[in-house]
Design a protein around this motif. Structure first.
Motif, PDB file in Angstrom:
ATOM      1  N   TRP A 115      -3.059  -5.221 -40.140  1.00 55.35           N
ATOM      2  CA  TRP A 115      -2.977  -5.873 -41.451  1.00 55.35           C
ATOM      3  C   TRP A 115      -1.552  -6.383 -41.679  1.00 55.35           C
ATOM      4  O   TRP A 115      -0.936  -6.105 -42.698  1.00 55.35           O
ATOM      5  CB  TRP A 115      -3.355  -4.894 -42.556  1.00 55.35           C
ATOM      6  CG  TRP A 115      -4.791  -4.485 -42.543  1.00 55.35           C
ATOM      7  CD1 TRP A 115      -5.818  -5.074 -43.215  1.00 55.35           C
ATOM      8  CD2 TRP A 115      -5.365  -3.380 -41.835  1.00 55.35           C
ATOM      9  NE1 TRP A 115      -6.997  -4.422 -42.958  1.00 55.35           N
ATOM     10  CE2 TRP A 115      -6.757  -3.370 -42.126  1.00 55.35           C
ATOM     11  CE3 TRP A 115      -4.861  -2.403 -40.984  1.00 55.35           C
ATOM     12  CZ2 TRP A 115      -7.622  -2.432 -41.597  1.00 55.35           C
ATOM     13  CZ3 TRP A 115      -5.720  -1.467 -40.458  1.00 55.35           C
ATOM     14  CH2 TRP A 115      -7.084  -1.490 -40.762  1.00 55.35           C
ATOM     15  N   GLY A 147     -11.454  -4.770 -41.993  1.00 60.41           N
ATOM     16  CA  GLY A 147     -11.972  -3.742 -42.889  1.00 60.41           C
ATOM     17  C   GLY A 147     -13.161  -3.049 -42.264  1.00 60.41           C
ATOM     18  O   GLY A 147     -13.441  -3.189 -41.062  1.00 60.41           O
ATOM     19  N   TRP A 148     -13.874  -2.273 -43.085  1.00 60.52           N
ATOM     20  CA  TRP A 148     -15.034  -1.527 -42.622  1.00 60.52           C
ATOM     21  C   TRP A 148     -16.223  -1.807 -43.549  1.00 60.52           C
ATOM     22  O   TRP A 148     -16.102  -1.716 -44.775  1.00 60.52           O
ATOM     23  CB  TRP A 148     -14.750  -0.021 -42.598  1.00 60.52           C
ATOM     24  CG  TRP A 148     -13.853   0.384 -41.487  1.00 60.52           C
ATOM     25  CD1 TRP A 148     -14.195   0.755 -40.226  1.00 60.52           C
ATOM     26  CD2 TRP A 148     -12.425   0.471 -41.535  1.00 60.52           C
ATOM     27  NE1 TRP A 148     -13.097   1.058 -39.480  1.00 60.52           N
ATOM     28  CE2 TRP A 148     -11.992   0.894 -40.259  1.00 60.52           C
ATOM     29  CE3 TRP A 148     -11.474   0.218 -42.514  1.00 60.52           C
ATOM     30  CZ2 TRP A 148     -10.655   1.080 -39.952  1.00 60.52           C
ATOM     31  CZ3 TRP A 148     -10.139   0.394 -42.212  1.00 60.52           C
ATOM     32  CH2 TRP A 148      -9.735   0.828 -40.948  1.00 60.52           C
ATOM     33  N   ARG A 163     -17.363 -10.214 -40.763  1.00 65.25           N
ATOM     34  CA  ARG A 163     -18.107  -9.422 -41.745  1.00 65.25           C
ATOM     35  C   ARG A 163     -19.428 -10.090 -42.096  1.00 65.25           C
ATOM     36  O   ARG A 163     -20.465  -9.405 -42.225  1.00 65.25           O
ATOM     37  CB  ARG A 163     -17.256  -9.224 -43.001  1.00 65.25           C
ATOM     38  CG  ARG A 163     -17.946  -8.427 -44.100  1.00 65.25           C
ATOM     39  CD  ARG A 163     -17.002  -8.220 -45.271  1.00 65.25           C
ATOM     40  NE  ARG A 163     -17.668  -7.484 -46.340  1.00 65.25           N
ATOM     41  CZ  ARG A 163     -18.267  -8.058 -47.379  1.00 65.25           C
ATOM     42  NH1 ARG A 163     -18.272  -9.389 -47.476  1.00 65.25           N
ATOM     43  NH2 ARG A 163     -18.858  -7.341 -48.301  1.00 65.25           N
ATOM     44  N   VAL A 223     -10.997  -2.157 -52.538  1.00 64.96           N
ATOM     45  CA  VAL A 223      -9.801  -2.788 -51.999  1.00 64.96           C
ATOM     46  C   VAL A 223      -8.611  -1.910 -52.349  1.00 64.96           C
ATOM     47  O   VAL A 223      -8.442  -1.519 -53.511  1.00 64.96           O
ATOM     48  CB  VAL A 223      -9.616  -4.206 -52.570  1.00 64.96           C
ATOM     49  CG1 VAL A 223      -8.348  -4.844 -52.033  1.00 64.96           C
ATOM     50  CG2 VAL A 223     -10.833  -5.074 -52.239  1.00 64.96           C
ATOM     51  N   LYS A 271     -11.495   7.748 -46.641  1.00 74.11           N
ATOM     52  CA  LYS A 271     -12.461   6.966 -45.878  1.00 74.11           C
ATOM     53  C   LYS A 271     -13.769   7.717 -45.713  1.00 74.11           C
ATOM     54  O   LYS A 271     -14.853   7.110 -45.769  1.00 74.11           O
ATOM     55  CB  LYS A 271     -11.875   6.600 -44.516  1.00 74.11           C
ATOM     56  CG  LYS A 271     -10.789   5.551 -44.560  1.00 74.11           C
ATOM     57  CD  LYS A 271     -10.264   5.247 -43.173  1.00 74.11           C
ATOM     58  CE  LYS A 271     -11.340   4.714 -42.279  1.00 74.11           C
ATOM     59  NZ  LYS A 271     -10.813   4.369 -40.929  1.00 74.11           N
ATOM     60  N   ASP A 304     -18.112  -0.058 -48.779  1.00 75.68           N
ATOM     61  CA  ASP A 304     -17.263  -0.819 -47.861  1.00 75.68           C
ATOM     62  C   ASP A 304     -15.802  -0.550 -48.186  1.00 75.68           C
ATOM     63  O   ASP A 304     -15.421  -0.377 -49.353  1.00 75.68           O
ATOM     64  CB  ASP A 304     -17.542  -2.316 -47.973  1.00 75.68           C
ATOM     65  CG  ASP A 304     -18.981  -2.660 -47.618  1.00 75.68           C
ATOM     66  OD1 ASP A 304     -19.674  -1.779 -47.071  1.00 75.68           O
ATOM     67  OD2 ASP A 304     -19.414  -3.785 -47.907  1.00 75.68           O
ATOM     68  N   GLN A 326     -11.899  -1.967 -47.699  1.00 79.20           N
ATOM     69  CA  GLN A 326     -11.143  -3.171 -47.378  1.00 79.20           C
ATOM     70  C   GLN A 326      -9.668  -2.995 -47.718  1.00 79.20           C
ATOM     71  O   GLN A 326      -9.263  -3.164 -48.867  1.00 79.20           O
ATOM     72  CB  GLN A 326     -11.705  -4.374 -48.141  1.00 79.20           C
ATOM     73  CG  GLN A 326     -10.923  -5.662 -47.972  1.00 79.20           C
ATOM     74  CD  GLN A 326     -10.983  -6.208 -46.565  1.00 79.20           C
ATOM     75  OE1 GLN A 326     -11.981  -6.762 -46.163  1.00 79.20           O
ATOM     76  NE2 GLN A 326      -9.905  -6.038 -45.810  1.00 79.20           N
ATOM     77  N   PRO A 327      -8.807  -2.643 -46.747  1.00 77.82           N
ATOM     78  CA  PRO A 327      -7.364  -2.617 -47.023  1.00 77.82           C
ATOM     79  C   PRO A 327      -6.795  -4.028 -47.118  1.00 77.82           C
ATOM     80  O   PRO A 327      -7.293  -4.968 -46.509  1.00 77.82           O
ATOM     81  CB  PRO A 327      -6.790  -1.859 -45.814  1.00 77.82           C
ATOM     82  CG  PRO A 327      -7.963  -1.214 -45.151  1.00 77.82           C
ATOM     83  CD  PRO A 327      -9.132  -2.092 -45.435  1.00 77.82           C
TER      84      PRO A 327
END
Length: 971
Positions: free
Chosen positions: A61, A70-71, A89, A652, A665, A674, A676-677
């Motif tokens: 990042w 992200g995940w 994504r 986020v 996490k 979800d 998202q950093p």
């Protein structure tokens, strides 16, 4: 053949070298297997279950990157799957949407091969299909595929073909189809389809095709029905054309036979096909259409094999010059029908004059330009603008009789005879400038002439000063004198021969280069401006509550009195919903830990219950929220305050250790959220929560007793000697303020595009959006709360479990036995609350994973404050709350917060500051809130708490026992 053998199990563990394909030994696979990294030949490692391996490379990042890793929580795998960009994504959502996909892994392996040197490539996804086939997927937009990337994709395809895998390169999906699937993905979770009775009514309602909204209303209240309907569309039990138009109330929906997804090319291709032809516009016939060339006076055209000039243009004919004779009038049909017709010098359309620049000219300059325009128009078209519309051209200016050059000579002679000495070349120059620039080309532009931005300063000096300003972006604040000195040093280091101008000129240059971000500003503001978003700004469109939520922490500018009278500041951790600007939860802690973020998740999905002393106007039943309809879905809202319950879909956060911790996490994975950093050093990417935390400091904190201001320069005197709130009291004030003030405060970012003059409050925006999204409750049990706590691994001994010199014991502990978890060497999984040391929970690995509670042995001898207040759940009337009542409650809250506590406890004496800080931070914060009791269950009363902590008794130390000493000896 290879895939069939893999399914039958005949080739498990067998190398493929025997088949003689040289490709199998040309490629190597590098991957993680059981926590151990392996690199084997393709022929020996092809049968690994790559859908279960972790990513071979980590995500980055870095500041300024364009992609957002992200995940994504995939219901296909029941866990997080990583992605490196939002395009990946989208493709991951499509894979999760495909019914025949049973396994997905992100960045599964490195594929190594030799191509004149060492090459490697990590595919984006490895997909396992229901029939056992494997597919390797690379995601890259078509305009981003360069030659080197294309070679990597081709090598991957050769390797996959050798072992019977499928390979696919996919780009951007159809935007309409993707938007609809992205909307349905919000309802992919099993909690959205747990109401089977509603699902049955929907399947019956859509047995015959019908509009989406009408069928939902037929099945019941849309707040309850819509989540189930969208979940059935996701699973394929209901079908709709997702590629034709965006989902709406009129979308035709019908029940499917079986579980096939609707009539879409994308879904039939498992979400992996390229965009349909024409969707991106490259092959569109509209782009091949072009308008015929325009013909105007002064242009050169090719006609009848000769190059001619256009002298005049009418509706039916064009007058062309002829080198050997008089001008020739050619009908327009004949001209355009000539096979050799061509416009050779098509002039640019006369531009519109820049009005702002014309207005900046002096009055005499504008008048002279207009005077010239009348004469030039007569030269071009033969008509005097002052003679009227019916007046024809004067003989000497008739385009049908005279060429353009002849008309220019006539105009020069006319103006000279009138007393203006004008040459033919001057008229020609003015005519050409008018055709190129319009009216502005005739004006004297010296008064508005553009000057060089930096005057006569050498470019090397400008670049050196830019570099000097860049160097101090992250440093402490410097003055202009330092920047000028550093500019000279940079020039000398680079060997530049440019001389520095005067000090005054350098200061003016510094002001221009640092405009908007002065070097003498605060370090915080300079960093924010330097590392902020670069234009053009993107648009993150959010349409549903919980679709995107942001979380962050910041110190609160308020002094509080912790336990034992210690005065200190606390940190505020908050979460905000982007779509409605609702503050779903906010907690105060002496120092934020990962458990605080997990507590925020628990409070977000739990109703805010009314508390004793709160104004009755703060009840949800008296707010603009659809209380009655929501109560029919979620019984927990019966005694709730007017703050919506929002389930996050994406969170986020920044890269603080609290939020990227394994515990947080795991909590997101547990709640199917979800993750998202943002990019590093990019706070603007979560600007909503940053602004919310800043607003709390200005709208709430400054009214609270003990307010310190944002820095030491703004701090008053003797704040610690005044009445200060304790941490639990301040937390309750903050919760009440969020319900009373924030949720009923109009937000400028909440506006209806059709009625931009009106702004909405967070509660009003939620009430509007929930009509289109529905409501889904997430009820957390006591076990769920325990799962959100951080975990450690310890042994269970005869005396119990020891954590930080505290011993915990309970009747159900399994002592001195192996837990059965070999990876943890037989230790037991323990969950604990860092802010409540009274008890821990041990997972029973020998049973079904239930929790065994163990309490601190010295709990009865140590006064540790823990637990929450017992709320009053008595049912009261349901009148509608007015804005005046809410405003009055908010005003009373601020008055009470400003006054401070009535009975401030004195500070104990004769204890070191270190002892008091350790005790205060150990006992300050309340524990993780447990789930509220059922609506009809009577709450158990809490034991009475002492109003004031009594001073500790004097401790008399005992002597050490000496077995050899004489017990009768006097001391």
């Amino acid at each position: 053949m290879v895939a069939a053998a893999w399914l039958s199990g005949e080739m498990v563990g067998e190398p493929l070298h025997a088949y003689g394909d040289p490709v199998l030994s040309t490629f190597d696979l590098d991957f993680f297997d059981g926590g151990r990294r392996r690199r084997v030949a393709l022929g020996a490692g092809w049968n690994t279950r790559f859908e279960d391996v972790p990513p071979i490379r980590g995500f980055r990042w870095n500041k300024g990157d364009r992609s957002f890793p992200g995940w994504y929580y995939a219901v296909t795998t029941g866990g997080h799957v990583g992605y490196e960009s939002w395009l990946e994504r989208d493709r991951l959502i499509l894979l999760d949407f495909a019914p025949d996909v049973v396994g997905i892994a992100s960045q599964p392996f490195w594929l190594h091969w030799c191509d004149g040197g060492g090459r490697r490539h990590a595919p984006d996804y490895f997909v396992r299909l229901a029939d056992g086939r494997a597919r390797v997927v690379d995601v890259r937009a078509e305009d981003q595929v360069d030659e080197r990337t294309a070679e990597a994709f081709a090598a991957t395809e050769r390797a996959c073909s050798a072992v019977g895998w499928e390979s696919a390169h996919v780009g951007a999906p159809d935007p309409v189809f993707m938007a609809n699937v992205r909307w349905l993905a919000r309802y992919r979770h099993g909690r959205c389809g747990r109401e089977t009775d509603v699902a049955g009514r929907l399947l019956e309602a859509f047995r015959q095709p019908g509009p989406l909204r009408a069928g939902a209303e037929e099945a019941g209240d849309v707040l309850r029905v819509l989540p189930v309907l969208f979940h059935l569309l996701w699973t394929g039990a209901l079908r709709a054309d997702l590629g034709g138009a965006l989902l709406g109330g009129g979308t035709v929906v019908h029940a499917s036979e079986g579980m096939a997804v609707g009539p879409l090319e994308e879904s039939r291709g498992h979400g992996l096909l390229r965009p349909r032809p024409g969707t991106r516009g490259e092959g569109s016939q509209m782009r091949r259409l072009s308008r015929p060339a325009a013909v105007g006076v002064g242009e050169r055209v090719r006609f009848a094999g000769q190059v001619r000039a256009v002298l005049a243009v009418s509706a039916r004919a064009v007058t062309l010059s002829d080198e050997g004779g008089s001008p020739r009038e050619v009908p327009l049909v004949m001209l355009l029908g000539d096979e050799g017709f061509e416009v050779l010098g098509s002039r640019v359309r006369m531009p519109l004059p820049p009005v702002s620049l014309l207005e900046a000219l002096p009055e005499h300059a504008r008048e002279k330009a207009l005077w010239w325009e009348g004469h030039i128009l007569e030269v071009l078209h033969g008509t005097d603008t002052a003679a009227g519309e019916d007046a024809g051209p004067r003989p000497e200016y008739d385009p049908a009789r005279h060429s353009l050059t002849a008309r220019e000579r006539a105009k020069a002679a006319e103006l000279t005879a009138s007393g203006y000495r004008v040459s033919v070349s001057t008229v020609g120059n003015f005519r050409r400038r008018y055709q190129a620039e319009g009216l502005l080309g005739l004006a004297d532009r010296r008064p508005v002439r553009k000057r060089p931005r930096f005057g006569t300063v050498d470019d090397a000096v400008v670049e050196a000063m830019r570099k000097a300003i860049k160097e101090v972006e992250d440093d402490s604040t410097r003055t202009g004198t330092y920047i000028i000195w550093r500019t000279g040093e940079i020039l000398r280091e680079a060997g530049e021969t440019a001389e520095l101008p005067s000090q005054a000129t350098l200061y003016r240059l510094l002001a221009k280069l640092s405009q908007g971000n002065p070097v003498s500003g605060t370090a915080r503001n300079r960093r924010s401006r330097a590392h902020g978003a670069k234009a053009p700004f993107g648009q993150w469109t959010v349409f549903a509550p919980g679709e995107v939520m942001q979380i962050d922490s910041t110190p609160l500018d308020v002094l509080v009195r912790l336990d034992d009278g210690v005065v200190g500041k606390v940190e505020l951790t908050g979460m905000i919903d982007v779509a409605t600007r609702t503050v779903t939860a906010a907690v105060l802690r002496p120092s934020t830990k990962s458990v605080d973020a997990s507590v925020l998740l628990a409070r977000t999905v739990t109703p805010e219950l009314m508390r004793p002393g709160w104004a009755d106007a703060l009840r949800m039943s008296r707010s603009v929220l659809p209380y009655r309809r929501l109560l029919n879905i979620d019984e927990r809202l019966e005694h709730a305050a007017a703050r919506p319950v929002i389930v996050p879909e994406m969170i986020v956060c920044d890269h603080g250790m609290v939020f990227i911790s394994r515990n947080f996490k795991a909590s997101c994975r547990f709640l199917e959220i979800d993750f998202q950093p943002t990019h590093k050093a990019s706070p603007f990417q979560k600007g909503h929560v940053e602004k919310m935390l800043d607003s709390v400091g200005t709208v709430f904190a400054q009214f609270v007793a003990g307010y310190t201001g944002r820095s030491t320069d703004h701090r008053g005197r003797n704040l610690d000697k005044g009445p200060l709130w304790s941490l639990p009291e301040l937390q309750e004030l903050l919760d009440e303020w969020i319900v009373a003030k924030w949720q009923n405060r109009e937000h400028d970012g909440l506006r209806d595009p059709l009625h931009p003059g009106r702004s909405f409050t967070p509660n009003e925006k939620y009430a509007a959006l929930v009509e289109a999204c529905g409501y889904v409750s997430v009820a957390l049990s006591a076990e769920d709360y325990i799962e959100l706590l951080p975990s450690i691994w310890r042994a269970v001994n005869d005396y119990g479990i020891r954590i930080k010199r505290r011993t915990y014991d309970g009747p159900g502990l399994i002592r001195r036995q192996h837990s059965g978890v070999a990876e943890k060497k037989g230790l037991w999984e323990i969950h604990h609350d860092p802010y409540d040391i009274s008890r821990i929970w041990v997972r029973d690995h020998h049973g079904d994973g239930e929790w065994i509670e163990a309490t601190w042995k010295h709990l009865r001898h140590t006064p540790v404050p823990f637990g929450e207040l017992a709320w009053d759940h008595a049912a009261q009337g349901l009148p509608e709350g007015t804005e005046a009542e809410i405003a009055e409650a908010a005003a009373a809250l601020l008055t009470r917060a400003h006054a401070g506590p009535k009975n401030a406890e004195p500070q104990p004496k004769k204890r070191t500051r270190r002892d008091k800080q350790v005790a205060a931070r150990t006992k300050a914060a309340p524990p993780v809130p447990m789930p509220p009791p059922a609506p009809h269950a009577a709450p158990e009363p809490e034991p009475p708490q002492p109003e004031k902590e009594e001073p500790l008794a004097k401790v008399i130390p005992l002597g050490l026992f000496d077995p050899l000493a004489d017990p009768w000896k006097k001391r």
